[in-house]
Design a protein around this motif. Sequence first.
Motif, mmCIF file in Angstrom:
data_model
loop_
_atom_site.group_PDB
_atom_site.id
_atom_site.type_symbol
_atom_site.label_atom_id
_atom_site.label_comp_id
_atom_site.label_asym_id
_atom_site.label_seq_id
_atom_site.Cartn_x
_atom_site.Cartn_y
_atom_site.Cartn_z
ATOM 1 N N GLU A 1 27.711 5.919 35.735
ATOM 2 C CA GLU A 1 28.164 7.100 34.963
ATOM 3 C C GLU A 1 28.554 6.558 33.807
ATOM 4 N N TYR B 1 34.293 14.512 28.346
ATOM 5 C CA TYR B 1 33.973 14.107 29.647
ATOM 6 C C TYR B 1 35.251 13.176 30.587
ATOM 7 N N GLU C 1 15.466 31.719 35.673
ATOM 8 C CA GLU C 1 15.403 30.877 34.506
ATOM 9 C C GLU C 1 14.479 31.354 33.581
ATOM 10 N N THR D 1 21.343 14.943 21.574
ATOM 11 C CA THR D 1 20.978 15.714 22.845
ATOM 12 C C THR D 1 20.120 16.843 22.481
ATOM 13 N N ARG E 1 31.277 11.758 38.186
ATOM 14 C CA ARG E 1 32.338 11.831 37.427
ATOM 15 C C ARG E 1 33.327 13.106 37.899
ATOM 16 N N MET F 1 20.397 17.479 29.751
ATOM 17 C CA MET F 1 21.910 17.403 29.353
ATOM 18 C C MET F 1 22.207 16.076 28.757
ATOM 19 N N GLU F 2 23.437 15.596 28.943
ATOM 20 C CA GLU F 2 23.836 14.736 28.125
ATOM 21 C C GLU F 2 23.475 13.118 28.752
ATOM 22 N N ARG F 3 22.796 13.146 29.963
ATOM 23 C CA ARG F 3 22.323 11.854 30.542
ATOM 24 C C ARG F 3 20.688 12.016 30.408
ATOM 25 N N ARG G 1 14.153 13.961 23.060
ATOM 26 C CA ARG G 1 15.150 13.858 22.141
ATOM 27 C C ARG G 1 15.460 12.498 21.563
ATOM 28 N N PHE G 2 16.288 12.714 20.330
ATOM 29 C CA PHE G 2 16.833 11.548 19.606
ATOM 30 C C PHE G 2 17.580 10.786 20.650
ATOM 31 N N LEU G 3 18.245 11.173 21.766
ATOM 32 C CA LEU G 3 19.012 10.407 22.704
ATOM 33 C C LEU G 3 18.181 9.389 23.580
ATOM 34 N N GLU G 4 17.012 9.988 23.933
ATOM 35 C CA GLU G 4 15.997 8.999 24.837
ATOM 36 C C GLU G 4 15.220 8.216 23.667
ATOM 37 N N HIS H 1 27.486 21.223 29.571
ATOM 38 C CA HIS H 1 28.076 19.800 29.416
ATOM 39 C C HIS H 1 28.246 19.573 28.102
ATOM 40 N N PHE I 1 23.012 27.649 33.215
ATOM 41 C CA PHE I 1 22.564 27.086 34.244
ATOM 42 C C PHE I 1 22.077 28.130 35.552
ATOM 43 N N HIS J 1 17.669 19.375 34.363
ATOM 44 C CA HIS J 1 18.249 20.197 33.055
ATOM 45 C C HIS J 1 18.331 19.223 32.217
#
Lengths: 374, 374
Positions: free
Chosen positions: B86, A318, B198, A114, A304, B46-48, B117-120, A314, A201, B44
């Motif tokens: 989820e 989880y 922000e 992330t 969740r 985040m982890e998703r 990011r590496f995630l996506e 976050h 945030f 934002h």
Amino acid sequence: MSQDPDPYTHRQARLSAALQRTGLEALALNPGPSLVYLTGLNFHLMERPVIAIFAPQAAPTLVMPELETAKAAALPFPAQVFPYGEDPSTWQEVFKRAMQAGSLDGRQIGVEPTRLRFLELRFLEGAAPAAHFVSAEQPLAELRMCKDEQEIAHMRRAVQIAQQALQAVLPQIKPGLTERQIAGELTLQLLKAGSEAEFPFAPIVSGGPNSANPHAAPSDRPLQTGDLLVIDWGAIYQGYISDITRTFAIGPLEDELAAIHRIVEQANAAGRAAAGPGVTAEAVDQAARQVIEAASYGPYFIHRTGHGIGMEGHEGPYIRTGSQLRLQPGMTFTIEPGIYLPGRGGVRIEDDMLITPQGAASLSDLPRGLTHLE
Amino acid sequence: MSQDPDPYTHRQARLSAALQRTGLEALALNPGPSLVYLTGLNFHLMERPVIAIFAPQAAPTLVMPELETAKAAALPFPAQVFPYGEDPSTWQEVFKRAMQAGSLDGRQIGVEPTRLRFLELRFLEGAAPAAHFVSAEQPLAELRMCKDEQEIAHMRRAVQIAQQALQAVLPQIKPGLTERQIAGELTLQLLKAGSEAEFPFAPIVSGGPNSANPHAAPSDRPLQTGDLLVIDWGAIYQGYISDITRTFAIGPLEDELAAIHRIVEQANAAGRAAAGPGVTAEAVDQAARQVIEAASYGPYFIHRTGHGIGMEGHEGPYIRTGSQLRLQPGMTFTIEPGIYLPGRGGVRIEDDMLITPQGAASLSDLPRGLTHLE
């Protein structure tokens, strides 16, 4: 409590152990909370790549802009620094020298999914073409999930600051004020109460139909009598955050909106009561979810039950269906069930929990029952 | 000026043209300013994972969490949405369906190196194993570098807000106050003057020896007579930012510290005077740099002369040695030469510039000469 000037050497040793347990030979981190946790180094993510490489039995290696090297010089532990200049065409070569110095080509190298960006990944791949870059999410979560005493003290303070700020804002809330006005005033009060400025945030302030969107951005809609009002806000203190939600009524509510508030309050209480050491994250989610499902609002609880908090808004653990992770003392996370009726309104009640050796404590303690503001 | 409810369809058409010019068949964007620019969608990170895919002659495709789909439903243009639930183990399949719907496997797909990011990236690679993911930095910079009238109006307002906030803080500054206290008060005043919460970056307030570090974080050191004091701050309005620096004297200064302030002031003026349509970024850098080199402080000017600003704190055009990019009307960037004497103090003077058809204008206009605060 006095600040430990070097918690980092110990944390780096714990990282080495966590890497070895998961079969990783090194970790390549870019700026973010994990880097702060391991080194104290704070950088903004911008167009210049910054990478720290951790490998067992070696001093951390830093690839960074020349103009930031004063930060590396001030570290309380030894580090090997590879600085680069302003011309991007020279950066790949500097990454190459850093990776060669650590003999990292061909290795299994963990990264933070992330955080690590395409920018840094391509420089790392270019510098070590035979290396495998894989997710280090698990060892990093292991490393950071259980908070030490100092971290918990910072989080308690972040909760106090947030609660104090909300209490300064509540007496001002009345019909006609916009969501954006309330969010602005809450932000001011967070700073006055002692929050650092780099908020985890921006506050969510959502009234009436907007409150049915869990991640609504504050709008220019004025509050009206009969609205539910969701306020989801947090402070940051010494890099540690709080994240709380309360839902209010603007004057009298329709019966069903008042009823969903009662149900969510019960779901929040059930989730808090279920939490404790050895309990799975899923069991906590289920405890809260069952209350809402039993009241036939299951389809309207669309997320969740919670997420870990600490240096990030976050993080693990989880609190969700399917997670067999067992809670341990020192873990900190939210419990935040909600019911969202599209076009009408939503309710969410969120607390910040700490697992203790005996059970679980809520760090946040503002009243959870329905308060009418006018 | 009224807000255009859909500037996005036109911007997406310009993107298609920019992609075709650079040989890209699609663009995969995750949340950030480019996504806001093209769709108005704000998330934002985040982890998703959230990904928007743009391809010529197709409606934008969105892969996103179910609980955020209300945002997609409110878009003023058609979009194809692939929501996921989820459980992270189900996400790869949703990415696969989205990439297949657009026939994107095997294509040249642009990404944003400082955002993706590496995630996506791993989800995208898993969904389209034969696709090539490459930097789309250039077409995105082309797309966003020249600001339209509305964007410039927002930036002017962000400059006004920042200047008003500083003017409210200056009368309070005196020896004994810490950098952190001044930064806190400046943050409060930025919000009061109308900045969104922000912030693009937290104010840099660095006194005495700390001012010799261009990216210092505010410390608990109290200001002392004889200090240089660098304040580098900005506001954000409708998502557009300002970024200004002024350097002050706390009481009387050593001669050399006063002298470097005069030199930096001249370098700033030379950089501003050199800017105009058709001029290269390098020529503007050189104009400022030569003043400092002629005074024999070249080795103490350790960064480029400036960077673009707009929706990001740092974006194109970069004002640096080696950049042959020719400035064009609508481009906005900083001019911020500095001299940093390690252990003693530093000076930086930064303005926000706009290239006009006739020349260049400074949006910021606070006095640049040395002001003594006591």
